[in-house]
Design a protein around this motif. Structure first.
Motif, PDB file in Angstrom:
ATOM      1  N   GLU A 193       0.805  -1.216   0.000  1.00 37.61           N
ATOM      2  CA  GLU A 193       0.000   0.000   0.000  1.00 37.61           C
ATOM      3  C   GLU A 193       0.845   1.275   0.000  1.00 37.61           C
ATOM      4  OE1 GLU A 193      -2.752  -0.130   3.203  1.00 37.61           O
ATOM      5  OE2 GLU A 193      -3.897  -1.818   2.393  1.00 37.61           O
ATOM      6  N   GLU A 194       2.010   1.238   0.620  1.00 37.24           N
ATOM      7  CA  GLU A 194       2.757   2.467   0.832  1.00 37.24           C
ATOM      8  C   GLU A 194       4.060   2.560   0.048  1.00 37.24           C
ATOM      9  OE1 GLU A 194       3.315   2.923   4.993  1.00 37.24           O
ATOM     10  OE2 GLU A 194       1.175   3.131   5.433  1.00 37.24           O
ATOM     11  N   GLU A 195       4.602   1.432  -0.416  1.00 40.63           N
ATOM     12  CA  GLU A 195       5.910   1.442  -1.076  1.00 40.63           C
ATOM     13  C   GLU A 195       5.788   1.068  -2.540  1.00 40.63           C
ATOM     14  OE1 GLU A 195      10.406  -0.429  -0.434  1.00 40.63           O
ATOM     15  OE2 GLU A 195       8.699  -1.255   0.653  1.00 40.63           O
ATOM     16  N   GLU A 196       6.463   1.851  -3.406  1.00 36.26           N
ATOM     17  CA  GLU A 196       6.512   1.502  -4.818  1.00 36.26           C
ATOM     18  C   GLU A 196       7.309   0.219  -5.014  1.00 36.26           C
ATOM     19  OE1 GLU A 196       6.189   5.443  -7.635  1.00 36.26           O
ATOM     20  OE2 GLU A 196       8.153   4.629  -7.170  1.00 36.26           O
ATOM     21  N   LEU A 197       6.850  -0.621  -5.914  1.00 38.47           N
ATOM     22  CA  LEU A 197       7.631  -1.803  -6.286  1.00 38.47           C
ATOM     23  C   LEU A 197       8.736  -1.401  -7.245  1.00 38.47           C
ATOM     24  CD1 LEU A 197       5.158  -4.724  -7.068  1.00 38.47           C
ATOM     25  CD2 LEU A 197       6.751  -4.565  -5.160  1.00 38.47           C
ATOM     26  N   LYS A 198       9.906  -1.984  -7.046  1.00 43.02           N
ATOM     27  CA  LYS A 198      10.980  -1.871  -8.022  1.00 43.02           C
ATOM     28  C   LYS A 198      11.124  -3.237  -8.673  1.00 43.02           C
ATOM     29  CE  LYS A 198      13.583   2.040  -6.293  1.00 43.02           C
ATOM     30  NZ  LYS A 198      13.162   2.847  -7.448  1.00 43.02           N
ATOM     31  N   ILE A 199      10.830  -3.300  -9.941  1.00 42.92           N
ATOM     32  CA  ILE A 199      10.826  -4.550 -10.684  1.00 42.92           C
ATOM     33  C   ILE A 199      11.833  -4.468 -11.829  1.00 42.92           C
ATOM     34  CG2 ILE A 199       9.458  -6.025 -12.223  1.00 42.92           C
ATOM     35  CD1 ILE A 199       7.047  -5.464 -10.512  1.00 42.92           C
ATOM     36  N   ILE A 200      12.703  -5.475 -11.914  1.00 46.62           N
ATOM     37  CA  ILE A 200      13.601  -5.584 -13.062  1.00 46.62           C
ATOM     38  C   ILE A 200      12.848  -6.276 -14.182  1.00 46.62           C
ATOM     39  CG2 ILE A 200      15.830  -6.365 -13.908  1.00 46.62           C
ATOM     40  CD1 ILE A 200      15.918  -4.347 -11.566  1.00 46.62           C
ATOM     41  N   LYS A 201      12.712  -5.566 -15.274  1.00 46.31           N
ATOM     42  CA  LYS A 201      11.999  -6.093 -16.447  1.00 46.31           C
ATOM     43  C   LYS A 201      13.019  -6.467 -17.520  1.00 46.31           C
ATOM     44  CE  LYS A 201       8.677  -4.761 -20.040  1.00 46.31           C
ATOM     45  NZ  LYS A 201       7.885  -3.630 -20.585  1.00 46.31           N
ATOM     46  N   SER A 202      13.013  -7.726 -17.910  1.00 51.14           N
ATOM     47  CA  SER A 202      13.851  -8.204 -19.010  1.00 51.14           C
ATOM     48  C   SER A 202      12.953  -8.449 -20.215  1.00 51.14           C
ATOM     49  CB  SER A 202      14.555  -9.510 -18.641  1.00 51.14           C
ATOM     50  OG  SER A 202      15.167  -9.426 -17.372  1.00 51.14           O
TER      51      SER A 202
END
Length: 206
Positions: A193-202
């Motif tokens: 709810e409060e933190e942005e996700l950091k996603i590595i996209k390949s």
């Protein structure tokens, strides 16, 4: 079916030692190929560089992309270029080059053979992000586009247009395979709810 999804669980990934530290093979394609035999089309891994100076294994006919996800690294490619990588920065180089690294870091790796091309990027997902294949599939050069998602800081969901939902935990690798006739999209949904996700996209085109 023009879109297929699978999730490689963290517990099923292969961890091995290399000269500079530890590497975690997240996925290799085809699945019956072997990194040791060098018969793969593409491969995704993450490595922990534990020594201040290390030599990369030579990989003839393989194109490499490396992104730093923790720490910083200086890569020196003999007779080519050198590049200092900070967090989420990427370097592209040939696996046939003589490459040395300096510094301790955790990196994310994409390897592709001559039949493929690919890229790495870090995306931020506040609530949700919509994903669809790119125009490259429509120019006749490639039959498939693979989108692979690896979260660094939390769990997320993949929601399909038919309403089906897949749960993906931090450390898992979600692989979406688009065929050239796929016209729809899917959504990545942040479970936090409060933190942005950091996603590595390949992204891999094959």
């Amino acid at each position: 079916m023009a879109c297929k999804i699978k999730v490689i669980k963290k517990q099923g990934q292969k961890v091995n030692k290399w000269s500079g530290g530890i590497t975690n093979q997240l996925y290799i394609y085809p699945e019956n190929s072997s990194y040791k035999e060098r018969d793969f089309k593409w491969r995704i891994s993450s490595a922990i560089v534990e020594t201040e100076e290390s030599t990369f294994t030579k990989l003839p006919n393989i194109q490499r992309k490396i992104m730093i996800i923790d720490g910083e690294l200086l890569l020196k490619h003999e007779n080519h270029h050198e590049k200092k990588l900070n967090k989420f920065e990427v370097d592209t180089f040939s696996g046939n080059w003589n490459t040395r690294s300096y510094g301790k870091a955790t990196d994310f790796n994409l390897m592709t053979n001559k039949e493929c091309t690919g890229d790495l990027e870090c995306i931020n997902v506040k609530s949700e992000a919509h994903i669809k294949p790119t125009i490259k599939l429509n120019n006749g050069n490639y039959r498939y586009e693979f989108n692979c998602f690896y979260s660094l800081n939390g769990n997320f969901k993949i929601k399909l247009e038919n309403g089906n939902i897949l749960e993906v935990e931090q450390g898992d690798l979600a692989i979406v395979k688009f065929k050239e006739d796929f016209k729809g999209s899917l959504a990545l949904i942040n479970n936090q709810e409060e933190e942005e996700l950091k996603i590595i996209k390949s992204i891999i085109y094959y």
